[in-house]
Scaffold this motif. Structure first.
Motif, short mmCIF file in Angstrom:
data_model
loop_
_atom_site.label_atom_id
_atom_site.label_comp_id
_atom_site.label_asym_id
_atom_site.label_seq_id
_atom_site.Cartn_x
_atom_site.Cartn_y
_atom_site.Cartn_z
N SER A 21 1.02 -1.10 -0.10
CA SER A 21 0.14 0.03 0.04
C SER A 21 1.07 1.21 0.07
CB SER A 21 -0.91 0.01 1.28
OG SER A 21 -1.21 1.50 1.74
N ASN A 23 -0.02 4.19 0.97
CA ASN A 23 -0.11 4.70 2.32
C ASN A 23 0.82 4.18 3.36
OD1 ASN A 23 -2.36 6.56 1.34
ND2 ASN A 23 -3.29 6.44 3.24
N GLY A 47 -2.09 -5.00 -1.33
CA GLY A 47 -3.03 -4.70 -0.24
C GLY A 47 -3.36 -3.26 -0.14
N GLY A 50 -8.86 0.99 1.49
CA GLY A 50 -9.81 2.00 1.26
C GLY A 50 -10.22 2.68 2.56
N SER A 66 0.89 8.00 -2.64
CA SER A 66 0.60 8.92 -1.51
C SER A 66 1.64 9.87 -1.19
CB SER A 66 0.61 7.81 -0.51
OG SER A 66 -0.36 6.89 -0.68
N ASP A 110 -15.02 11.55 -2.12
CA ASP A 110 -14.91 10.51 -3.47
C ASP A 110 -15.33 11.80 -4.43
OD1 ASP A 110 -14.87 8.61 -1.85
OD2 ASP A 110 -17.11 7.82 -2.09
N GLY A 120 -10.86 7.81 -5.04
CA GLY A 120 -11.01 7.82 -3.61
C GLY A 120 -9.65 8.38 -2.89
N ILE A 121 -10.10 9.04 -1.66
CA ILE A 121 -8.92 9.37 -0.92
C ILE A 121 -8.86 8.86 0.53
CG2 ILE A 121 -8.00 11.76 0.14
CD1 ILE A 121 -9.47 13.07 -2.39
N LEU A 122 -7.74 8.38 0.84
CA LEU A 122 -7.51 8.08 2.30
C LEU A 122 -6.41 8.81 2.85
CD1 LEU A 122 -8.13 5.91 4.13
CD2 LEU A 122 -6.16 4.43 3.22
N ILE A 140 -4.27 8.49 -2.75
CA ILE A 140 -5.17 8.85 -3.76
C ILE A 140 -5.18 7.75 -4.57
CG2 ILE A 140 -6.30 10.25 -5.42
CD1 ILE A 140 -5.19 12.80 -4.12
N GLY A 141 -6.26 7.42 -5.10
CA GLY A 141 -6.49 5.97 -6.11
C GLY A 141 -7.41 6.65 -6.88
C1 BTN Z 1 -11.71 5.27 -0.59
O1 BTN Z 1 -12.39 5.75 -1.31
O2 BTN Z 1 -12.19 4.35 0.10
C2 BTN Z 1 -10.22 5.66 -0.43
C3 BTN Z 1 -9.40 4.93 -1.29
C4 BTN Z 1 -7.88 5.28 -1.27
C5 BTN Z 1 -7.16 4.43 -2.20
C6 BTN Z 1 -5.66 4.78 -2.19
S1 BTN Z 1 -4.74 4.18 -3.51
C7 BTN Z 1 -3.41 4.81 -2.88
C8 BTN Z 1 -3.35 4.74 -1.45
N1 BTN Z 1 -2.77 3.53 -0.76
C9 BTN Z 1 -3.80 2.78 -0.29
O3 BTN Z 1 -3.55 1.63 0.28
N2 BTN Z 1 -4.91 3.54 -0.50
C10 BTN Z 1 -4.73 4.87 -1.02
#
Ligand code: BTN
Length: 257
Positions: A21, A23, A47, A50, A66, A110, A120-122, A140-141
């Motif tokens: 990930s 993140n 992995g 979200g 990230s 979102d 999506g943004i985490l 961000i994905g």
């Molecule tokens: C969501 O809408 O639930 C948030 C999604 C976030 C996904 C991104 S992809 C890059 C970064 N690394 C991760 O593991 N998650 C975020």
């Protein structure tokens, strides 16, 4: 289609083929002292995570990155960066999608294209307890080439929306530029202009929505977001609920033909 993004000097780009990930990787590097602007970009994730513990399916072809940020901000302001990033991504996608494509937001962070989720943004940050956070990771994905078919809320990709000639690097490059502009606006003028701009493009404002929380579902009218970005829901009998974490779904009017 670019292979590598041309980012402004404020960023330090780290390119990885595959990572669990971005993140998790960015948070690890942040703890080890990675500077503000470090950008971890992976071509695929094994992995991907979200919001609310969900999986983010991450095959090659989409964008996963990230940013390590070190804003002079207290823990209560960190959530505002999700709205800052959403606005930047909206501006970036606006330069890449066909004319008249509708790019909107669904609370909290979102990004939707023609009503379906494209990104999506985490947000994650260092443990609190201090006046300012040590670091924030903004992950961000973006569904560039493909999107998952089995999501509760419908998803889409940039390719499905008609942008077939762009790749992850093009999106990252456009985002990098737009994010600098929005972050500077946020630092200079605070959350007020960010909140107002976000609301201009919010899905379902003034309309009935369902908000799914852990163990509870609320139904009401999406009235506003408050001065920290929490959702303000007007319930039956004029009661208001302020929600800080949940999933929003529009409620269709069953009486409509
Ligand atoms: C969501 O809408 O639930 C948030 C999604 C976030 C996904 C991104 S992809 C890059 C970064 N690394 C991760 O593991 N998650 C975020």
């Amino acid at each position: 289609m670019k292979e590598t993004p041309d980012l402004p000097p404020a960023y330090r780009l780290v390119v990885l083929e595959t990572v669990e990930s971005t993140n998790t990787e960015a948070a690890r590097r942040a703890r080890e002292g990675a500077p503000d602007g470090t950008c971890i970009w992976a071509k695929a994730q094994t992995g991907g995570r979200g919001r609310r513990g969900r999986e983010w399916v991450s095959p090659p072809g989409n964008l996963y990155f990230s940013l390590v940020l070190r804003p002079e901000a207290g823990p209560d302001k960190v959530g505002e960066l999700g709205f800052v990033a959403a606005l930047a991504l909206r501006d970036a996608l606006g330069t890449l999608v066909p004319p008249l494509t509708e790019v909107r937001f669904k609370w909290p962070n979102d990004i939707l294209i023609n009503g379906s989720k494209v990104a999506g943004i985490l947000l994650e940050s260092s443990a609190t307890g201090r006046e300012t956070v040590d670091w924030v990771v903004l992950g961000i994905g973006v569904n560039v080439e493909s999107f998952p078919e089995d999501t509760e809320f419908p998803a889409t990709s940039l390719a499905a929306a008609g942008s077939t000639d762009i790749g992850p690097a093009d999106v990252l490059e456009a985002f990098g530029r737009c994010f600098l502009a929005w972050v500077n606006r946020w630092l200079d003028d605070g959350f007020g202009p960010v909140r107002a701009s976000w609301l201009n493009y919010a899905l379902g404002r003034g309309e009935p929505i369902e908000v799914r929380l852990e163990g509870e579902t609320l139904t009401g009218t999406f009235e506003d977001i408050d001065d920290r970005g929490a959702l303000v829901l007007r319930m039956a009998g004029e009661d208001r609920r302020v929600v800080t974490a949940g999933d929003v779904f529009p409620v269709r009017d069953s009486s409509a033909g």
